[in-house]
Design an enzyme around this catalytic site. Structure first.
Site, mmCIF file in Angstrom:
data_model
loop_
_atom_site.group_PDB
_atom_site.id
_atom_site.type_symbol
_atom_site.label_atom_id
_atom_site.label_comp_id
_atom_site.label_asym_id
_atom_site.label_seq_id
_atom_site.Cartn_x
_atom_site.Cartn_y
_atom_site.Cartn_z
ATOM 1 N N HIS A 81 0.870 -1.181 0.000
ATOM 2 C CA HIS A 81 0.000 0.000 0.000
ATOM 3 C C HIS A 81 0.897 1.218 0.000
ATOM 4 C CE1 HIS A 81 -3.629 2.380 0.740
ATOM 5 N NE2 HIS A 81 -2.842 3.147 1.482
ATOM 6 N N ASP A 162 -15.440 0.818 5.939
ATOM 7 C CA ASP A 162 -14.412 1.792 5.541
ATOM 8 C C ASP A 162 -14.927 2.711 4.443
ATOM 9 O OD1 ASP A 162 -11.728 2.933 5.384
ATOM 10 O OD2 ASP A 162 -11.620 1.894 3.457
ATOM 11 N N ARG A 169 -15.563 10.974 6.507
ATOM 12 C CA ARG A 169 -14.344 11.682 6.904
ATOM 13 C C ARG A 169 -13.987 12.772 5.897
ATOM 14 N NH1 ARG A 169 -10.310 7.105 6.893
ATOM 15 N NH2 ARG A 169 -8.779 8.770 7.230
ATOM 16 N N SER A 184 -8.356 2.390 8.352
ATOM 17 C CA SER A 184 -8.878 2.345 6.985
ATOM 18 C C SER A 184 -8.035 1.437 6.101
ATOM 19 C CB SER A 184 -8.920 3.770 6.412
ATOM 20 O OG SER A 184 -9.294 3.747 5.055
ATOM 21 N N LYS A 188 -8.993 -3.010 5.026
ATOM 22 C CA LYS A 188 -9.125 -3.525 3.653
ATOM 23 C C LYS A 188 -8.164 -4.686 3.420
ATOM 24 C CE LYS A 188 -12.010 -0.672 1.316
ATOM 25 N NZ LYS A 188 -13.250 -1.132 0.657
#
Length: 444
Positions: A81, A162, A169, A184, A188
């Site tokens: 990520h 999420d 948010r 978050s 995932k």
């Protein structure tokens, strides 16, 4: 237990229990609480922060709020990520290259679209005709992962909490909270069954983290929470001020990704790909060192296996076989959307390139249609920039430093001025800088 009592408790700076967090997340997904209560809860968490236990409990509740993927037990489930950056198309060549190197890996990359600046990974991929990122249910994803080994898609079924909370948010000014960001991201990954994860943590003027100290604090907390979720994580802090690679924009970044898969990509993009892949190979004990892993990643780019894996991945994800073949081995630009107009940008003075302001370039691209101002806005995949210089290069007043690709009939002159000013020129020779700024893992 009630949502009002939970909000009040966090407003008073008290730590929430696991059951209270589960109640909030379940109520959010089930639609049992008002939007204003979701916003109030997020603001209470934002202002009073989350403990590591609260982050872990929030992450678990979010991960379990929808479908979870359980791939074949013989596979090693890995992923990466990135906290995001201008020109960050690393995932697109990385996934097929890593899959080509290690056949017993499954890389189930569930990515997202972009908001602000240029598009996200899925926007870039959706500039390929026929690529539809949200066309697959969990059973189809399991089949592709188990039988083929990798995919890059979107999913509303994995951690739906999420998706709901991120939208809230985004409109309540509560995005930039470390605990909420960590929950978050990891929710995932946990829902996708990830066991080994690299976080590419961007640091610099074109990123969320401006200093190494800020990034270290976040990275250490991220690793702790990942470990609590059963994920072995390593954080690579990488430099992010100038754009990554030579292209910024959606279809242009696909073009550059394919060049990279042919072994002809820019050095900074290939370095990031090698670093992330090499670390994952070393973490999973497939190689004895990161350098050995980097060599194997580089080989997959030069021997054609990474490119062929990318082509086959597109076909697995329902792209027409002829389009996939032509994109990878034929006339790539004939397949991708290309802009009608192009303008050359030259520097304001001669000298050495000291910096290229990626954020300014991204904002110009966004205004011309390469990104979104709001979540359901259409983007123009052809808009973008090609950089022709890098930090340290010497330029003259008539050197073309970048090319702007656009579809505007009457282009605003201020955009061109901004692009000119994004290139900082100095008189002294400028030395190149390392991309990798540091590493954080669970042993530190």
């Amino acid at each position: 237990m009630s949502i009002i009592s939970i909000i009040k408790k966090k407003c008073q700076k008290n730590e929430l229990t696991d059951d209270e967090i589960k109640f909030f997340v379940k109520s959010t997904v089930d639609g049992c609480i008002d939007q204003c209560q979701i916003g109030a809860m997020l603001m209470a968490l934002y202002l009073n922060d989350l403990t590591n236990d609260e982050i872990s409990n929030m992450t678990t509740a979010m991960a379990n709020s929808g479908t979870t993927l359980k791939f074949r037990s013989s596979a090693i489930i890995v992923d990466k990520h990135s906290t995001g950056g201008v020109g960050d198309k690393v995932s697109i060549p990385l996934v097929p290259a890593l899959s080509a190197v290690q056949e017993d890996f499954i890389i189930p990359m569930v990515s997202g679209r972009g908001l602000e600046f240029t598009g996200g990974t899925l926007d870039k991929l959706e500039s390929i005709p026929g690529y539809s990122a949200f066309s697959f249910d969990d059973q189809q994803l399991l089949a592709i992962g188990n039988n083929f080994g990798c995919f890059i898609v979107g999913s509303d079924d994995l951690s739906p909490a999420d998706s709901i909370l991120y939208k809230a948010r985004d409109v309540t000014a509560t995005v930039d909270n470390s605990g909420l960001i960590i929950a978050s991201i990891i929710s995932k990954k946990a829902a996708a069954g990830i066991k080994y994860l690299i976080l590419d943590l961007k640091v610099g003027t074109a990123s969320f983290f401006q200093s190494i100290d800020e990034a270290k604090t976040f990275g250490k907390q991220f690793v702790i929470v990942a470990k609590l979720m059963g994920i072995e994580c390593r954080v690579l802090m990488t430099r992010m001020s100038a754009p990554i690679g030579n292209y910024i924009g959606n279809s242009l970044e696909i073009l550059e990704s394919i060049n990279c898969l042919k072994g002809k990509g820019p050095s900074d993009l290939q370095t990031l790909l090698e670093l992330i892949g090499g670390n994952l190979l070393e973490m999973t004990h497939k190689v004895s060192s990161v350098n050995e892993g980097r060599k194997r990643m580089a080989e997959s780019l030069t021997n054609g296996t990474a490119l062929e894996k990318f082509k086959q991945m597109l076909i697995e994800l329902k792209v027409n076989e002829w389009i996939a073949d032509e994109l990878c081995y034929g006339n790539t630009t004939a397949i991708l959307p290309m802009a009608k107009y192009e303008i050359e940008i030259k520097p304001l003075t001669s000298g050495y390139v000291n910096d290229i302001d990626g954020m300014t370039i991204a904002k110009v691209c966004n205004k011309l249609g390469a990104g979104r101002q709001f979540s359901n806005q259409e983007i123009d995949p052809a808009v973008g920039i090609r950089l022709l210089v890098k930090k340290g290069d010497h330029v003259e007043i008539d050197t073309v430093c970048m090319i702007l690709y656009h579809n505007e009939i009457d282009l605003n002159e201020s955009h061109l001025i901004s692009l000119q000013k994004s290139i900082e020129i100095v008189n002294e020779i400028v030395e190149p800088e390392d991309i990798l700024l540091g590493v954080i893992d669970c042993n530190q």
